[in-house]
Design a protein around this motif. Structure first.
Motif, short mmCIF file in Angstrom:
data_model
loop_
_atom_site.label_atom_id
_atom_site.label_comp_id
_atom_site.label_asym_id
_atom_site.label_seq_id
_atom_site.Cartn_x
_atom_site.Cartn_y
_atom_site.Cartn_z
N PRO A 127 0.80 -1.22 0.00
CA PRO A 127 0.00 0.00 0.00
C PRO A 127 0.84 1.28 0.00
O PRO A 127 0.41 2.29 -0.52
CB PRO A 127 -0.82 -0.13 1.29
N THR A 128 2.01 1.25 0.62
CA THR A 128 2.83 2.46 0.66
C THR A 128 4.24 2.13 0.17
O THR A 128 5.09 1.72 0.95
CB THR A 128 2.91 3.03 2.09
N PRO A 129 4.47 2.25 -1.14
CA PRO A 129 5.78 1.92 -1.67
C PRO A 129 6.85 2.82 -1.09
O PRO A 129 6.61 3.98 -0.79
CB PRO A 129 5.60 2.17 -3.18
N ARG A 130 8.08 2.28 -0.95
CA ARG A 130 9.17 3.05 -0.37
C ARG A 130 9.66 4.14 -1.31
O ARG A 130 9.95 5.24 -0.91
CB ARG A 130 10.33 2.11 -0.02
N GLY A 131 9.83 3.78 -2.57
CA GLY A 131 10.40 4.72 -3.52
C GLY A 131 9.41 5.80 -3.91
O GLY A 131 8.20 5.67 -3.71
N PRO A 132 9.92 6.89 -4.48
CA PRO A 132 9.04 7.97 -4.93
C PRO A 132 8.20 7.55 -6.13
O PRO A 132 8.58 6.64 -6.88
CB PRO A 132 10.01 9.09 -5.29
N ILE A 133 7.10 8.21 -6.31
CA ILE A 133 6.23 8.00 -7.47
C ILE A 133 6.51 9.13 -8.44
O ILE A 133 6.53 10.30 -8.06
CB ILE A 133 4.74 7.99 -7.05
N ARG A 134 6.72 8.77 -9.72
CA ARG A 134 7.09 9.78 -10.71
C ARG A 134 6.09 9.82 -11.86
O ARG A 134 5.55 8.78 -12.26
CB ARG A 134 8.49 9.50 -11.26
N ALA A 135 5.90 11.01 -12.38
CA ALA A 135 5.10 11.23 -13.59
C ALA A 135 5.76 12.38 -14.34
O ALA A 135 5.63 13.54 -13.96
CB ALA A 135 3.66 11.57 -13.25
N GLY A 136 6.53 12.03 -15.38
CA GLY A 136 7.27 13.06 -16.08
C GLY A 136 8.29 13.71 -15.16
O GLY A 136 9.10 13.03 -14.53
N ASP A 137 8.22 15.05 -15.04
CA ASP A 137 9.18 15.75 -14.19
C ASP A 137 8.65 15.96 -12.76
O ASP A 137 9.27 16.66 -11.96
CB ASP A 137 9.58 17.10 -14.80
N VAL A 138 7.51 15.34 -12.45
CA VAL A 138 6.93 15.44 -11.10
C VAL A 138 7.34 14.21 -10.29
O VAL A 138 7.28 13.08 -10.77
CB VAL A 138 5.39 15.54 -11.16
N GLU A 139 7.78 14.44 -9.06
CA GLU A 139 8.16 13.36 -8.15
C GLU A 139 7.46 13.54 -6.82
O GLU A 139 7.49 14.62 -6.24
CB GLU A 139 9.69 13.34 -7.95
N ILE A 140 6.82 12.47 -6.36
CA ILE A 140 6.12 12.48 -5.07
C ILE A 140 6.89 11.57 -4.12
O ILE A 140 6.92 10.35 -4.31
CB ILE A 140 4.67 11.98 -5.21
N ASP A 141 7.52 12.16 -3.13
CA ASP A 141 8.27 11.40 -2.13
C ASP A 141 7.35 11.19 -0.93
O ASP A 141 7.11 12.09 -0.12
CB ASP A 141 9.52 12.19 -1.71
N LEU A 142 6.81 9.96 -0.83
CA LEU A 142 5.82 9.67 0.21
C LEU A 142 6.42 9.67 1.61
O LEU A 142 5.76 10.06 2.57
CB LEU A 142 5.14 8.33 -0.08
N GLU A 143 7.68 9.24 1.72
CA GLU A 143 8.30 9.19 3.04
C GLU A 143 8.56 10.60 3.58
O GLU A 143 8.38 10.87 4.76
CB GLU A 143 9.61 8.40 2.97
N MET A 144 8.97 11.50 2.70
CA MET A 144 9.28 12.88 3.11
C MET A 144 8.07 13.81 3.00
O MET A 144 8.14 14.96 3.43
CB MET A 144 10.42 13.44 2.25
N ARG A 145 6.97 13.28 2.43
CA ARG A 145 5.78 14.11 2.16
C ARG A 145 6.20 15.37 1.38
O ARG A 145 5.85 16.50 1.73
CB ARG A 145 5.08 14.50 3.47
#
Length: 232
Positions: A127-145
């Motif tokens: 449910p909560t992957p460790r690595g960031p989620i990317r879409a093009g030049d957008v990066e979502i770092d879930l651990e760092m919010r």
């Protein structure tokens, strides 16, 4: 040694669907399984425990939504809906009953296979992957919010961040307006779709290259939204 292929059960009463979808699934590396009615499909789900199910809503012996509901009582794998019904309420009801996605008939095999791959990836992810989620030049770092675009920090309100991450964690699955509103604002706001439009609009302004033609936060008209990210 031959790799074990993922099994995909197609529940549809149209022979032509099986004639072209079966070989397409086989060519894509899956093992296609066939059922021609709702009852046969439910037996197949129970007997074969497929990795995913492709389910037509218009079956001869029972409504596909009934099959979906009955299958969800004992099966937690991905279920993709095939439907010639273009009414938004039908799509929303299927998603609310537990479908992972839907494809309208007539459909392209390429689109169906892409949706199937996304659903299978989702079912295999934590449910909560460790690595960031990317879409093009957008990066979502879930651990760092933390959300960045082209390396630059993007300031989001707590609600904007919650909407974005709910969609991103869907891994390509369409989330209905009700899904998002209930998760972010609570059940009392399940019908307040205007709230959602405003926040999606704000996110597109901050994250999309062209907010008027979004490629990451994509609208499913009348149903909800999906997040289109880079393949893992």
């Amino acid at each position: 040694m031959t790799a074990v292929r993922q099994r995909i059960l197609v529940i549809d009463d149209e022979p032509q669907i099986h004639r072209f979808l079966g070989p397409a699934l086989d060519a894509a590396g899956y093992e296609p399984l066939r059922a021609d009615s709702g009852q046969e499909g439910l037996r197949g789900v129970a007997l074969w425990s497929p990795d995913a199910v492709v389910l037509d809503l218009g079956l001869p012996d029972m409504d596909g939504k009934t099959v979906l509901e009955k299958a969800r009582a004992f099966y937690d794998g991905p279920i993709l809906i095939l439907s010639a019904r273009d009414r938004e309420v039908e799509k929303i009801e299927a998603l609310d009953r537990g479908a992972n996605d839907y494809v309208e008939k007539p459909f392209g095999v390429g689109e169906l296979l892409a949706r199937l791959r996304a659903a299978l990836r989702q079912s295999g992810k934590s449910p909560t992957p460790r690595g960031p989620i990317r879409a093009g030049d957008v990066e979502i770092d879930l651990e760092m919010r933390r959300v960045t675009r082209a390396g630059a920090f993007v300031k989001l309100s707590p609600r904007e961040y919650e909407v974005l991450t709910r969609l991103a964690l869907g891994h390509g699955k369409v989330l209905t307006h009700k899904d998002l509103l209930t998760a972010v604002w609570g059940p009392a706001h399940a019908d307040d779709t205007q709230y959602l439009r405003v926040f999606i609009g704000q996110l597109r302004q901050k994250l999309e290259a062209d907010p008027s033609a979004p490629t990451m936060l994509v609208t499913e008209p009348g149903v909800g939204y999906r997040f289109v990210g880079d393949d893992p």
